[in-house]
Design a protein around this motif. Structure first.
Motif, PDB file in Angstrom:
ATOM      1  N   LEU A 186       0.862  -1.186   0.000  1.00 16.74           N
ATOM      2  CA  LEU A 186       0.000   0.000   0.000  1.00 16.74           C
ATOM      3  C   LEU A 186       0.896   1.232   0.000  1.00 16.74           C
ATOM      4  N   GLN A 190      -6.475   0.216  -6.779  1.00 13.98           N
ATOM      5  CA  GLN A 190      -5.271  -0.513  -7.169  1.00 13.98           C
ATOM      6  C   GLN A 190      -4.550   0.299  -8.236  1.00 13.98           C
ATOM      7  N   TYR A 230      -1.637  -1.213  -4.015  1.00 13.34           N
ATOM      8  CA  TYR A 230      -2.739  -0.280  -3.810  1.00 13.34           C
ATOM      9  C   TYR A 230      -2.160   1.077  -3.460  1.00 13.34           C
ATOM     10  N   ALA A 265     -10.110   0.961  -0.257  1.00 12.72           N
ATOM     11  CA  ALA A 265      -8.891   0.149  -0.314  1.00 12.72           C
ATOM     12  C   ALA A 265      -8.952  -0.952   0.735  1.00 12.72           C
TER      13      ALA A 265
END
Ligand SMILES: Cc1cc2nc3c(=O)[nH]c(=O)nc-3n(C[C@H](O)[C@H](O)[C@H](O)COP(=O)(O)OP(=O)(O)OC[C@H]3O[C@@H](n4cnc5c(N)ncnc54)[C@H](O)[C@@H]3O)c2cc1C
Ligand code: HEM
Ligand code: SF4
Ligand code: FES
Lengths: 832, 107
Positions: free
Chosen positions: A106, A285, A293, A319
């Motif tokens: 992330l 994404q 992400y 997310a």
């Protein structure tokens, strides 16, 4: 199976919010590692403005403490910058060589202040306004130097300027546009703002373009010496700003607040597609690599990079939903609104506030009072708003703007605002900030916002209890508690802690509800006095809050031994009727499952006539209510009803109230099961049981759900193949629809689940907590674990419920008709 | 009427509870709540809450106070005054107990 590894790069607001949402949605799914290049745990960047202004401290701005990371099993590396992503071998590496592998990555690297590429931009004392380090530098400078120049008249620039002014500096704001905040305000509003800020001592230079930053004069001199000596010029501290028109002003500190740039350096180096931000799709994404992400200011979604937290938090939700593999959420962009956080200045703007040839504007302006309001309409819908001075209705307008509300009906008055709360009382907290002082917050006690705010300010109140005591707001039904807390939070600001980890049961004790419940069970406390002694109550015999609660807990835990204490019950439960506003009582006989017959109806009719009952009504729970009965008549009336076979309907108690049923298979062409018959059985099982709060059941014969079983504490919906069991619903001010507990096949199973669920609620909920908030507090998973998954536990709960019922199913009306508690009903009469 | 009136026996008032004394007097009825605390003290207060007239006799008695059943004002039984922050006062009457007999003085 080993847990998946999740790495977060960027220990900031958007990334951490994503993790919080993820922990809620799928606790324990990942091993989580967080890298942040700042030396701090996650803090509230927004609060840097009040910190700079000296209105808050850095400590107050921390959102997730280091302990929080530890408790949630998250590995945190602060002061570590990730320099490389190896997408092939799936690891990240910091600039000092630390590696972490990932299954999912992330990225939430935020953005960087844009620094104008003018000569001198690299001088010491030229900074952005982005993080704690910048604030430290500004505070440091303010204690040593005099002249500050803020370049950029946007929100950030004005907040910086305001803070520096409050720290004692002489501040000039340089702005290239024709007026301040041109992305938020139109010209008239901006003029008002400028006047206000000038009154606070700020100086403004509009339509000015910065040409060069000059080093400070002494260093300039040294600089020239150096040049003469042929040495490279040292970069010294800034001393002045020169504009394109040749004007020069002194500057010991220059804050650049001309915009931000998504921080995509790392992403670009890893070959992720960036275009004014790291490009993501609607599931957050990156379009290049589905394992990666991204959220926050570093992201470009449908061509937009957001710079405010509200949209970023929406991204975080989406997310998290996908990281948790729920896979249903989509981010589709956000509409934003802005406020300026300069104390004493209120402005609000949203949407297309400038208007164009296709729109019309409603304008209200009172320059003397310093207020200005412009609403932009298109086809009777609000498309933009720009308000200065009196922003209480900002959120109201914003809601209409987002929802595309047709305002034709109230076009004439819309400029004057909402003026009343309308229906809910449960809107988002910030809405409270926008309410006028005349808005009624507590409907029960008629308390307005102004009264509460005044009490909080004047009496220096800090807690909800204090506000309750002094204003009576939320002291009754409690449904406005959230609003009152919001008013409190808004009025005392950061000092108010919304959820103290432990809330004492009442002022007589330090102990929480849960601790009292546990002590009664574990220490075998069987009388009120024993509880007060063992738990060191501060009052000799409690108060009107704790006595009914402790009485209930004792009764629920020791049904056979504990002697119910009438003097610790509210008057309704002592008199076994509902006290009405004129002091009379209402009488509701029980009708099993809502069934009745001519003989019963005749008996009710006779009683109603005999005692001159002024009004008879059918209740929402399928019973008959006799209103306006004098307290002295109650025992005689109960005797007559009792002789006709009725028992109390407990319509007054924190107890099982009614089991509502529909027509069902016996008569209805849709019916799948005998809902009425099952309702009667359930009522016979459960009547008389005391509960933490009122408790209602319903049985519907098919999914058409005519008995409204899905807004009951326990609802049964019959289907062809059996019975769906639903829990935790209620009607009332804040309707809550039930959660599906499980599905069973036989009536016997329905009975067992009914008893087991009721018993779990009786044993674990706090007194005066209905099933809906209880289910939300402990979570459906907990209830399923105890009532559905654990068959032995369920059987035990059911046994305990039935055991308690032996002592509870004694008709209180019959007892009193036979003379019990006579003093309750008979006054002593004296004539003089 | 300056005399003590024998009203009832201590045992006929529930501990931490109250009885109502109805006083009819030129067609008007005045209701007095006669409280018995956990410590067996007896207090007499007009059965009308200074807030909106709630029946104090129906309230929960704790320490030397009663909490009104309608909106939870607390009334001090000795003085009849509402406990701060609420402000208001209910009339009180003198009482005494001799050999279990409860007396009330109306003047
Ligand atoms: C002074 C100020 C006032 C504001 N006021 C408001 C307001 O009133 N309302 C509002 O809605 N918004 C406001 N904002 C904007 C808001 O704070 C941001 O939108 C929000 O913080 C962005 O969150 P983020 O997670 O995307 O970025 P950030 O919170 O900036 O987090 C990114 C983090 O990642 C770290 N990082 C970056 N690259 C790396 C790397 N390679 N390795 C490790 N770590 C890295 C950064 O150091 C940073 O800590 C304000 C901002 C500022 C500066
Ligand atoms: C899907 C649509 C629905 C259908 C087809 C439907 C059909 C029926 C039928 C056939 C009856 C029985 C009538 C009789 O024989 O006496 C009935 C009763 C009833 N319905 Fe519905 N219904 C529907 C939805 C609802 C809803 C949504 C509600 C309320 C929220 C509702 C409330 C009632 C009530 C209160 C009764 C009377 C039940 C009783 O107390 O005996 N119905 N309905
Ligand atoms: S819920 Fe179904 S069975 Fe019951 S009355 Fe409505 S339609 Fe008939
Ligand atoms: S009437 Fe007693 S508190 Fe309101």
């Amino acid at each position: 199976m080993a847990r998946m590894k999740l790495v977060l790069v960027g220990n900031g607001m958007a990334g951490m919010r994503t993790l919080e949402e993820l922990l809620k949605a799928a606790p324990g799914m990942y091993d989580i590692t967080v890298f942040g290049d700042e030396p701090h745990p996650n803090y509230n960047r927004i609060m840097l403005s009040p910190v700079l202004a000296g209105e808050q401290t850095v400590e107050q701005s921390v959102l997730n403490s280091r302990e929080w990371y530890a408790t949630n099993g998250i590995t945190l590396h602060t002061g570590k910058r990730v320099a490389k992503i190896d997408r092939k071998n799936r690891y990240v590496e910091t600039d000092d060589g630390m590696r972490a592998e990932y299954d999912r990555l992330l990225l939430a690297t935020g953005s960087k202040p844009f620094i104008l590429p003018v000569p001198g931009a690299d001088l010491e004392g030229v900074i952005g306004f982005r993080d704690i380090a910048d604030v430290d530098r500004m505070i440091q400078a303010s204690s040593q130097y005099k002249h500050a120049v803020v370049i950029g008249g946007g929100l950030l620039g004005l907040e910086a300027a305001n803070g520096l002014k409050l720290r004692g500096m002489d501040v000039s704001v340089v702005h290239i546009g024709d007026w301040l905040l041109e992305r938020q305000l139109d010209e008239p509003a901006a003029r008002l703002l400028q006047q206000n800020l000038e009154a606070k001592g700020l100086k403004f230079l509009l339509r000015k373009q910065t040409a060069e930053l000059l080093p400070c004069r002494s260093e300039l001199a040294r600089d020239q010496d150096a040049r003469i000596a042929g040495k490279p010029a040292p970069t010294g501290r800034v001393g002045a700003v020169r504009f394109k028109d040749g004007e020069t002003i002194p500057a010991d500190l220059v804050v650049m607040a001309v915009g931000i740039r998504p921080n995509t350096e790392l992403a670009e180096s890893a070959g992720l597609h960036c275009n004014r931000g790291l490009v993501v799709n609607d599931t957050m994404q990156t379009i290049t690599d589905a394992r990666i992400y991204a959220v926050g200011e570093c992201v470009s979604h449908r061509g937009i990079a957001y710079g405010l937290v509200a949209p970023l938090f929406e991204q975080a939700k989406v997310a998290a939903n996908h990281l948790a593999e729920h896979g249903v959420a989509r981010y589709q962009g956000s509409m934003t609104s802005t406020k300026l956080k300069v104390t004493g200045i209120d402005l609000f703007s949203a949407g297309n506030f400038m208007g164009d040839s296709s729109t019309e504007s409603l304008v209200f302006s009172d320059a003397a009072a310093g207020t200005y309001k412009k609403l932009v309409l298109k086809d009777n819908k609000l498309v933009g708003a720009c308000i200065y001075g009196d922003t209480i209705d900002g959120t109201w307008y914003f809601d209409m703007l987002r929802e595309g509300t047709d305002i034709a009906q109230f076009r004439k008055t819309i400029l004057f605002g909402q003026h009343h709360l309308g229906d809910s009382g449960h809107g988002p907290a910030e809405r409270v900030a926008a309410l006028p002082d005349s808005a009624e917050i507590c409907g029960c006690n008629g308390v307005c916002k102004g009264t509460i705010v005044a009490a909080i300010r004047d009496l220096k109140l800090f807690t909800l209890d204090e506000v309750k005591a002094h204003t009576k707001a939320s002291a009754s039904c409690g449904s406005c508690t959230g609003l009152v807390e919001a008013v409190l939070a808004h009025t005392v600001g950061g000092n108010y802690s919304a959820a103290p980890s432990k809330k004492p049961l009442c002022k007589c004790t330090e102990h929480s509800h849960d601790e009292v419940i546990a002590a009664i069970k574990d220490q075998g406390l069987k009388t009120m006095d024993a509880v007060f002694e063992a738990l060191e109550w501060s009052t000799p015999d409690g108060c009107a809050s704790c006595r009914p609660a402790v009485n209930y807990y004792l009764l629920a835990r020791w049904p056979a031994e504990y002697q119910d204490d009438a003097q610790s019950r509210f008057t309704n439960e002592r008199a076994h009727g509902n006290i009405q506003k004129d002091g009379s009582f209402s009488v509701v006989p029980r009708m099993w499952g809502g069934l009745t017959n001519p003989k019963e109806l005749r008996a009710i009719a006779d009683v109603a006539e005999k005692y001159k009952v002024p009004e008879v009504k059918v209740t929402g729970g399928q019973r008959i209510d006799l209103f306006g009965v004098k307290k002295t008549d109650l025992p005689a009336m109960w005797k007559d009803l009792s002789d006709a076979g009725f028992v109390s309907g407990h319509a007054y108690g924190k107890a099982l109230r009614t089991v509502k049923t529909c027509v069902g298979a016996k008569w209805c062409r849709f019916g799948t099961q005998d809902s009425t018959g099952l309702g009667v059985k359930l009522e016979q099982l459960t009547w008389g049981s005391w509960m933490p709060h009122k408790y209602k059941l319903a049985v519907s014969g098919c999914p058409r759900n005519c008995a409204e079983a899905t807004i009951k504490d326990f609802g049964v919906v019959c289907v062809d193949s059996g019975y769906e069991l639903h829990v935790g619903g209620n009607g009332g001010i804040k309707v809550r629809v039930t959660d599906l507990l499980t599905k069973v096949e036989t009536e016997e199973q329905v009975m067992e689940y009914t008893g087991a669920f009721a018993q779990l609620y009786r044993e674990e909920a706090h007194y005066l907590e209905r099933t809906a908030p209880w289910v939300e507090r402990v979570g459906l998973a907990h209830i399923k674990a105890k009532v559905v998954d654990d068959a032995a536990g369920r059987a035990e709960l059911y046994e305990r419920f039935k055991f308690g019922q032996q002592f509870a199913q004694i008709d209180p009306w019959k007892e009193r008709a036979e003379g019990a508690e006579a003093h309750e009903f008979q006054p002593i009469r004296i004539s003089a | 009427m300056n005399d003590w009136i024998a009203i009832t026996h201590l045992d006929d008032i529930p501990r931490q509870g109250a009885r109502v004394v109805e006083l009819s007097h030129d067609d008007a009825v005045n209701r007095i709540a006669l409280f018995r605390t956990a410590a067996d003290e007896i207090y007499a207060v007009r059965d009308k809450c200074p807030h909106r007239g709630g029946p104090l006799s129906e309230g929960i008695v704790h320490g030397g106070q009663v909490t009104c059943p309608l909106h939870s004002w607390k009334i001090d039984l000795v003085t009849g005054e509402a406990v701060l922050p609420d402000k208001g006062c209910a009339r009180t009457y003198a009482t005494k107990v001799e050999d279990g007999q409860v007396f009330l003085k109306l003047a």
